[in-house]
Scaffold this active site. Structure first.
Site, mmCIF file in Angstrom:
data_model
loop_
_atom_site.group_PDB
_atom_site.id
_atom_site.type_symbol
_atom_site.label_atom_id
_atom_site.label_comp_id
_atom_site.label_asym_id
_atom_site.label_seq_id
_atom_site.Cartn_x
_atom_site.Cartn_y
_atom_site.Cartn_z
ATOM 1 C CD GLU A 6 11.075 -0.291 12.484
ATOM 2 O OE1 GLU A 6 11.883 0.595 12.139
ATOM 3 O OE2 GLU A 6 10.117 -0.095 13.269
ATOM 4 C CB CYS B 3 -1.142 1.561 7.898
ATOM 5 S SG CYS B 3 0.286 0.986 6.982
ATOM 6 C CD GLU C 82 -2.837 -0.867 2.532
ATOM 7 O OE1 GLU C 82 -2.742 0.161 3.235
ATOM 8 O OE2 GLU C 82 -3.562 -1.823 2.837
#
Length: 361
Positions: free
Chosen positions: A164, A339, A91
């Protein structure tokens, strides 16, 4: 699979070109065509000789992402679901603010941090994105804007999408160098923010990079017990390791750090947590800002959004204690706002389709 041309910094492109027998000035021409004119095919480079174009075509590709879904919100937010060359999906989100257009990019396929409240972490990390795949997210969004014909450009970047960033450190740094380069997209370092869940060793390394990129820390709880409960990474890097890393960053850079704090109903949104957070940050409040984020509910997750009264009390408690803070303006609440939600939904649809096909066959 040929590598993405977007994965090279200008210096790396120059070195590669000279190693392959091209003059140095060619790299500046190619860079200009890529980032200023934003071509989608090497053959569109009108002042570059054919032998150089053939060389680039042999070794590189421009497009590694294909647009699967594009959702547009009433508030102007656009969420893209991109398919990668290996079939994985990621995304990317374009958000409109009064100060400009900001893009939230993804750095990994899935995430291993395992925050219990996060849609991104529902699916384990499959792989890191290459620097080229991260850069291309910006390029695809910019090309979307170009097609609108309103002469708009991406002005800000937040590295807060799936994954991350500090777990994909080298590719992250190359990405930052590419988008910040003044000869290309020229997105100012102070307009770029990298968010980490708290990989302490990389925070020291990031401080030593000597770049003006902003840093945000996803803290989400003011004590180890609660933070470990909702963020597994706190087992490896508890507050005793995290806070010295923050102090080092502040001392080394003298730049303000943003603390991201998602407010979850009856979990971390009480006045006592606000007071604990104020105590935790009191010795660094001159360079701290707390971004309070109302939780976006995720399917099959028990957590709920904090009540407005709890949010206001939390905010006021921090302000009364001298901690600068604000409540984040929400974007795209009508288009899978959290998200990772769009990606998770699409993967589940694909699983259901395959299962149905197997049953029918």
């Amino acid at each position: 699979m040929k590598r993405s041309i977007y994965g090279l910094t200008f210096e790396q492109l120059t070195d590669w070109m000279t190693e392959h027998g091209e003059k140095k000035f060619r790299s500046k021409q190619v860079w200009d065509w890529l980032y200023q004119k934003r071509i989608t095919d090497f053959s569109q480079m009108k002042n570059v000789n054919q032998s150089c174009i053939d060389l680039l075509n042999e070794h590189f590709t421009i497009e590694t992402l294909s647009e699967e879904i594009k959702q547009e919100s009433k508030d102007g937010t656009v969420k893209f679901l991109f398919k990668l060359h290996d079939g994985n999906v990621i995304e990317t989100v374009l958000m409109r603010f009064n100060y400009g257009l900001s893009v939230c990019v993804t750095t990994q396929v899935g995430c291993n941090i395992g925050c219990s409240f996060c849609a991104s972490g529902v699916l384990r990390k499959n792989r890191d994105l290459s620097s080229g795949e991260i850069v291309e997210q910006i390029m695809q969004v910019q090309q979307h804007l170009d097609q609108q014909g309103n002469d708009e450009r991406v002005s800000h970047i937040v590295v807060m999408g799936i994954g991350e960033p500090f777990d994909n450190y080298e590719n992250l740094i190359d990405f930052l160098k590419v988008v910040n380069d003044q000869k290309g997209l020229s997105i100012g370092a102070r307009h770029i923010t990298v968010s980490t869940s708290g990989i302490a060793p990389k925070m020291y390394e990031f401080a030593d990079e000597g770049i003006q990129i902003n840093l945000a820390l996803s803290i989400h709880a003011p004590n180890n017990k609660l933070r470990t409960q909702i963020m597994k990474i706190n087992r490896a890097y508890p507050l005793e390791k995290l806070m010295p890393a923050i102090d080092y960053y502040l001392e080394k850079t003298n730049r303000r750090i943003t603390f991201e704090y998602i407010l979850i109903k009856d979990v971390n949104d009480h006045k006592k947590e606000a007071e604990e957070l104020a105590d935790l940050l009191k010795d660094k409040r001159h360079l701290s800002y707390v971004n309070l984020i109302p939780y976006n509910p995720v399917a099959d997750n028990p957590y709920e959004r904090s009540e407005k009264e709890a949010i206001l009390t939390f905010y006021q408690t921090l302000m009364d204690r001298g901690i600068k803070c604000g409540v984040r303006t929400e974007h795209g609440t009508d288009i899978d706002a959290a998200c990772g939600q769009l990606r998770s939904k699409q993967i589940e649809k694909e699983k259901a389709r395959k299962k149905k096909n197997l049953q029918e066959n």
